[in-house]
Every structure is written in C-alpha cells, then in structure tokens.
Design an enzyme around this catalytic site. Structure first.
Site, mmCIF file in Angstrom:
data_model
loop_
_atom_site.group_PDB
_atom_site.id
_atom_site.type_symbol
_atom_site.label_atom_id
_atom_site.label_comp_id
_atom_site.label_asym_id
_atom_site.label_seq_id
_atom_site.Cartn_x
_atom_site.Cartn_y
_atom_site.Cartn_z
ATOM 1 N N CYS A 43 -79.887 -40.962 -23.045
ATOM 2 C CA CYS A 43 -80.225 -42.146 -21.687
ATOM 3 C C CYS A 43 -79.554 -43.630 -22.384
ATOM 4 C CB CYS A 43 -81.651 -42.168 -21.676
ATOM 5 S SG CYS A 43 -82.204 -42.971 -20.082
ATOM 6 N N HIS A 95 -81.570 -37.080 -19.202
ATOM 7 C CA HIS A 95 -83.271 -37.045 -20.959
ATOM 8 C C HIS A 95 -82.514 -34.911 -20.825
ATOM 9 C CE1 HIS A 95 -84.879 -40.340 -20.979
ATOM 10 N NE2 HIS A 95 -85.160 -40.382 -19.633
ATOM 11 N N GLU A 151 -83.462 -33.492 -23.273
ATOM 12 C CA GLU A 151 -85.285 -32.760 -23.576
ATOM 13 C C GLU A 151 -86.232 -32.431 -22.271
ATOM 14 O OE1 GLU A 151 -86.125 -36.791 -23.945
ATOM 15 O OE2 GLU A 151 -84.232 -35.937 -23.824
#
Length: 205
Positions: free
Chosen positions: A79, A181, A183
């Site tokens: 990011c 992102h 994750e």
C-alpha cells in the site's frame, strides 16, 4: 525470519497475523542495524507519504532500507509502503521517497469516487515467481487515493482497472510492491504473501 518494518504508520497486526497463518516466523524491526538479521523485509504503510518518510528518516531507516535492498535480499512494500519505494509523491506537496524504483505517486483525478476502496481484479502483465498461482481476474482489496506512475513499464507485474490502468504489483530484481492489501485479500492475497515469504526463506514455501 522476515522483518516487518515498524516506523509507526503500518497495519502491523493484520499483516503479522497473515504471516502466522502461513507459518512464517517474523519480527517487528525499527532499528536500521537490525535489518541484516532478516532474510527478507516488508515495508507496510497507512497514511500520508510525507509523514511516513519523516518517520523513516527520524529512525535512521532510509539508508538502512536502501542498503538492505542493495544486498539482494527481498523487499516488499505494501500500500503506502509500495509508494515509498518510488522516487516521489505529490501528496500534500512534493516529497522524496526511497528511490528504489523509478516513478511517482499521483492523486486520482476525475469524476469518480476517491479514495479507490474495494475489491478489484488483477490483470497480470508478465510471469514472475511472485505471481505463481495468481491469475488475471483474481480479486484483491484496495484502499488508496494516490497511485503510482512508473517510469519503466518493465517493472509492472500486474495492474488493475479503476477508471484507468492502476499499478497494482511491481517488481524489479529483489524489490517488490503491492498497492493493495494482500493480508486483506483472501486466498489471492495469502498466495502472494506465501510466494514472497518463500523467496525470503530460500524458495521454501
């Protein structure tokens, strides 16, 4: 062991939990002299580019990260962390970045919603070990108001579409970035993190 660089502006909890789920050992690192302890490092980021670089410089991490990247070990920016890998950003004025890759972060401009927030499809531009098991059409989760214009299209591993081609994944040698992102991007994001972690641990995923 993977180092997650903590300079006070990263989404450390969800990233560390993702690595735990994948079974990879990690530690948070905020001192440049400790970077050499790790087989690979991740530079996360949430917030404003200028503030992030101020924190990185205050902690002495700017040259530490550059030296680490020059060692040939894997570096991944996520990011805002991806944007910091480039030369500069126009966010709230012009701010110099780490200059590990050529290009700049610019604000989305147009009659559409900013920030770009939500699930968008990847368009794979070239084969790369980082993208093993990832295909065009796979969805990942973005939250950003600025996007990177790269100087060299050869670093583009994948783009996404948000009223224009948006730089999504970059890579050159051992330096990588993901604008979204991973994750928070379900199975696709976990696959990407596993691929990166596998490179950090000598290709053992």
């Amino acid at each position: 062991m993977i180092g997650i660089i903590d300079y006070g502006m990263g989404n450390l909890y969800s990233l560390s939990k993702a690595l735990e789920r994948l079974g990879y050992a990690y530690e948070f690192v905020s001192r440049p002299e400790r970077l050499n302890d790790f087989a690979g490092v991740i530079l996360p980021g949430v917030g404003a580019f200028g503030d992030a670089m101020t924190n990185i410089r205050r902690l002495g991490l700017e040259e530490g990260i550059r030296t680490y990247a020059a060692s040939g070990r894997p570096v991944l920016g996520i990011c805002l962390g991806m944007q910091l890998l480039f030369e500069k950003s126009e966010e709230h004025g012009t701010h110099a970045g780490l200059s590990l890759l050529g290009g700049e972060a610019v604000r989305f401009r147009g009659d559409y919603k900013v920030p770009h927030m939500g699930w968008n499809q990847l368009q794979v531009k070239q084969e790369h070990p980082l993208l093993e098991g990832v295909n065009s059409g796979d969805y990942v989760y973005f939250v950003h108001s600025y996007h990177v214009r790269v100087s060299d299209p050869a670093v583009l591993l994948a783009t996404s579409d948000y009223h224009q081609d948006v730089t999504a994944i970059v890579g050159r040698d051992n330096v990588f970035g993901m604008q979204f992102h991973p994750e928070k991007s379900g199975d696709t994001g976990m696959r990407l993190l596993r691929n990166f972690a596998g490179q950090c641990e000598g290709g053992k995923a």
